[in-house]
Design an enzyme around this catalytic site. Structure first.
Site, mmCIF file in Angstrom:
data_model
loop_
_atom_site.group_PDB
_atom_site.id
_atom_site.type_symbol
_atom_site.label_atom_id
_atom_site.label_comp_id
_atom_site.label_asym_id
_atom_site.label_seq_id
_atom_site.Cartn_x
_atom_site.Cartn_y
_atom_site.Cartn_z
ATOM 1 N N CYS A 15 -55.046 80.183 47.171
ATOM 2 C CA CYS A 15 -55.983 78.791 46.221
ATOM 3 C C CYS A 15 -57.408 79.718 47.605
ATOM 4 O O CYS A 15 -58.434 79.457 47.621
ATOM 5 C CB CYS A 15 -56.522 77.679 46.907
ATOM 6 S SG CYS A 15 -55.944 76.994 48.815
ATOM 7 N N GLU A 57 -57.813 69.310 48.265
ATOM 8 C CA GLU A 57 -57.992 70.749 48.829
ATOM 9 C C GLU A 57 -58.085 71.075 47.306
ATOM 10 O O GLU A 57 -57.031 71.303 46.766
ATOM 11 C CB GLU A 57 -56.910 70.909 49.539
ATOM 12 C CG GLU A 57 -56.547 70.450 50.690
ATOM 13 C CD GLU A 57 -57.716 71.526 52.178
ATOM 14 O OE1 GLU A 57 -58.696 72.224 51.601
ATOM 15 O OE2 GLU A 57 -58.020 70.798 53.070
ATOM 16 N N ASN A 97 -47.785 75.938 44.588
ATOM 17 C CA ASN A 97 -47.636 76.933 45.051
ATOM 18 C C ASN A 97 -47.047 77.438 46.509
ATOM 19 O O ASN A 97 -46.736 78.699 46.704
ATOM 20 C CB ASN A 97 -49.561 78.138 44.859
ATOM 21 C CG ASN A 97 -49.909 77.651 45.170
ATOM 22 O OD1 ASN A 97 -50.269 76.330 45.981
ATOM 23 N ND2 ASN A 97 -51.329 78.233 45.865
ATOM 24 N N GLU A 101 -57.485 70.620 56.969
ATOM 25 C CA GLU A 101 -56.204 70.033 57.021
ATOM 26 C C GLU A 101 -55.934 71.030 57.965
ATOM 27 O O GLU A 101 -56.367 71.993 58.523
ATOM 28 C CB GLU A 101 -55.451 70.598 56.027
ATOM 29 C CG GLU A 101 -54.866 69.718 54.677
ATOM 30 C CD GLU A 101 -53.967 69.706 53.864
ATOM 31 O OE1 GLU A 101 -54.062 71.016 53.537
ATOM 32 O OE2 GLU A 101 -53.881 68.417 53.158
#
Ligand code: NAP
Length: 484
Positions: free
Chosen positions: A289, A255, A156, A462
């Site tokens: 997400c 993640e 994505n 991150e």
């Protein structure tokens, strides 16, 4: 054919130890907007992945011995090249992933920004000296690179999901191997081409592309030379990869998926909330997400918000991302089928479609931006990560109720709320069980901020100084015998 200014950016083989590796078999990369073949790519597998890990291991001593300043010079060059080639990189990204060209340009700038930011942050890896209880001893803390980092990334964000990991890893002095999703290998390979042009030495940044996710994943999660494994993708796959990492006790960052609540309180600026909901829901056709998954609206403003939101959604254009549309295709036809099923099951449970609700005539992979009302938190559309352009609207009466509803999910990635009451802003920010909270803001990610989830949305961060820590080991050194 692809109208690139620099055709050398379209690479079709894995990049291992500074050279391009072709394999016996090949696979097609398809344009999700049309189904056309964008490129035919060499199909690497476990042996090439093993070679990439060995190359990263061989390069580790050289790369980690460089000063942070030396690494920053090379990374800055990589950043510059990404921005100089932003048009071509975004075109490649839209061709293989489908998102609107404007969003693809944004992703390239966003990914590159992590490389720029971490190049500088790498210079600030400070150790520590801790006062010792014993006069003849000193307590020192060193921070050192963890070693070889292996990663698997999703389709994505084919550029940014790699850049966010690689930037922190390289800045910390680690070497890196990535296996991108088979649907979107081209953006990763273009990054490798630019890393090479920037002078990043052979073996430091390796990209292996292939269809055998399971076999390649086994190498990356179980190889004894890999010190850290970092994954972005679904919670289900993440769980199995964590288990695979156990045999060699790797450091792990995950993640994973989300189920973001977007709460509109009755004291909110409704126009701002509508814009925030559009931004956080419909980007990348709802396939992020951190996408809003459930819109909770307080009863008093339900009608006002729903009317304005519907008018805004009605203005969104759908079509090929290269032609200026705001909603591109979903990644595959089966992804559309999953969304169709969630919508159908929720209608059967009592939800009402007030806008959209169907595949779009633009093509097999297109689903209309959709709004559902009369939704409850236990319906399939609210209980699952939608990963498509559908907004379920759920009404609520008070703050305690909506916090309980928002938190009643196994996920804990992003959350959003709109309010102008300062007391409520503090209370709700503290009580939402999510790794990230957007207050009166629908776009929250940037390199200086710690991106990541709690609960089953993952572990590790991150971006930000915390993101660098994920790639560093702490070493305690005790110096004794100091008294004469
Ligand atoms: P996915 O099915 O978990 O795939 C992600 C990556 O894992 C792909 O490269 C995939 O390869 C690979 N993979 C799949 N099964 C594997 C296995 N058994 N062993 C090794 N690798 C395997 O996720 P997705 O549906 O593509 O991506 C969407 C998910 O990612 C959503 O849940 C979304 O929320 C999450 N996501 C999270 C973040 C975050 O930062 N938290 C960001 C973006 C996306 P192939 O595609 O080649 O099979």
């Amino acid at each position: 054919m692809h109208k690139l200014k620099d055709s050398q950016l379209l690479k079709c083989c894995s990049y291992i130890n500074g050279s391009w590796h072709s394999s016996d078999s090949q696979f097609d990369v398809l344009n999700p907007a049309s189904g056309a073949v964008v490129a035919v790519v060499s199909n690497a597998g476990a042996p090439e992945t093993e070679l990439a890990v060995r190359s990263a291991k061989a390069a580790l001593a050289m790369w980690s011995a460089k000063s942070a300043n030396e690494r920053a010079v090379l990374m800055r060059k990589w950043f510059d090249l990404m921005m100089e080639n932003q048009d071509d990189l975004s075109r490649i990204l839209t061709l293989e992933q489908g998102k609107p060209l404007g969003e693809a340009k944004g992703e390239i700038a966003y990914g590159a920004a992590f490389i720029e930011w971490f190049a500088e942050e790498g210079k600030r890896v400070y150790g520590d000296i801790i006062p010792s209880a014993a006069g003849d001893k000193r307590i020192l803390v060193f921070k050192q690179p963890v070693g070889v980092v292996a990663s698997i990334t999703p389709w994505n964000f084919p550029n940014a999901m790699i850049a966010r990991k690689a930037a922190a890893a390289l800045a910390a002095g680690c070497t890196f191997v990535v296996r991108p999703a088979a649907q979107t290998p081209l953006s990763a390979l273009a990054m490798a081409e630019l890393a090479e042009r920037a002078g990043i030495p052979a073996g430091v940044f390796n990209v292996v592309v292939g269809e055998d996710a399971r076999g390649m994943g086994k190498v990356l999660t179980q190889h004894p030379d890999v010190a850290k494994f970092t994954f972005t993708g679904s919670t289900a796959v993440g769980k199995s990869l964590i288990a695979q990492c156990a045999s060699t006790v790797k450091k792990v960052s995950m993640e994973l998926g989300g189920n973001a609540p977007f709460i509109v309180f009755d004291d909110a600026d409704i126009d701002a909330a509508v814009q925030g909901a559009i931004d956080s829901k419909y980007r990348n056709a709802g396939q992020t997400c951190v996408c809003t998954n459930r819109i909770f609206v307080q009863q008093d403003v339900l009608e006002q918000f729903t009317d304005k939101f519907t008018m805004a959604v009605a203005k969104l254009t759908i079509g090929n991302g290269l032609d200026g549309a705001q909603i591109g295709p979903m990644i595959t036809s089966s992804a559309v089928s999953d969304v169709e099923k969630l919508v159908a099951d929720s209608i059967a449970a009592g939800a009402t479609v007030i806008f959209g609700g169907k595949r779009d005539p633009a093509g097999e992979n297109f689903y209309q931006p959709t709004i559902l009302t009369n939704v409850t938190n236990d319906m399939p559309i609210a209980a699952n990560e939608i990963f498509g352009p559908v907004s379920p609207i759920i009404s609520f009466t008070d703050e305690a109720e909506v916090i309980a509803l928002a938190n009643s999910t196994e996920y804990g990635l992003a959350s959003y709320f709109y309010s102008r009451d300062i007391g409520r802003i503090w209370r709700v920010s503290e009580r939402l069980e999510f790794g990230m909270v957007g207050v009166n803001e629908g776009i929250i990610s940037n390199p200086a901020a710690p991106f990541g989830g709690i609960k089953q949305s993952g572990s590790g961060r991150e971006g930000s100084k915390y993101g660098l820590d994920d790639y560093l080991e702490i070493k305690y050194v005790c110096i004794g015998g100091l008294n004469k």
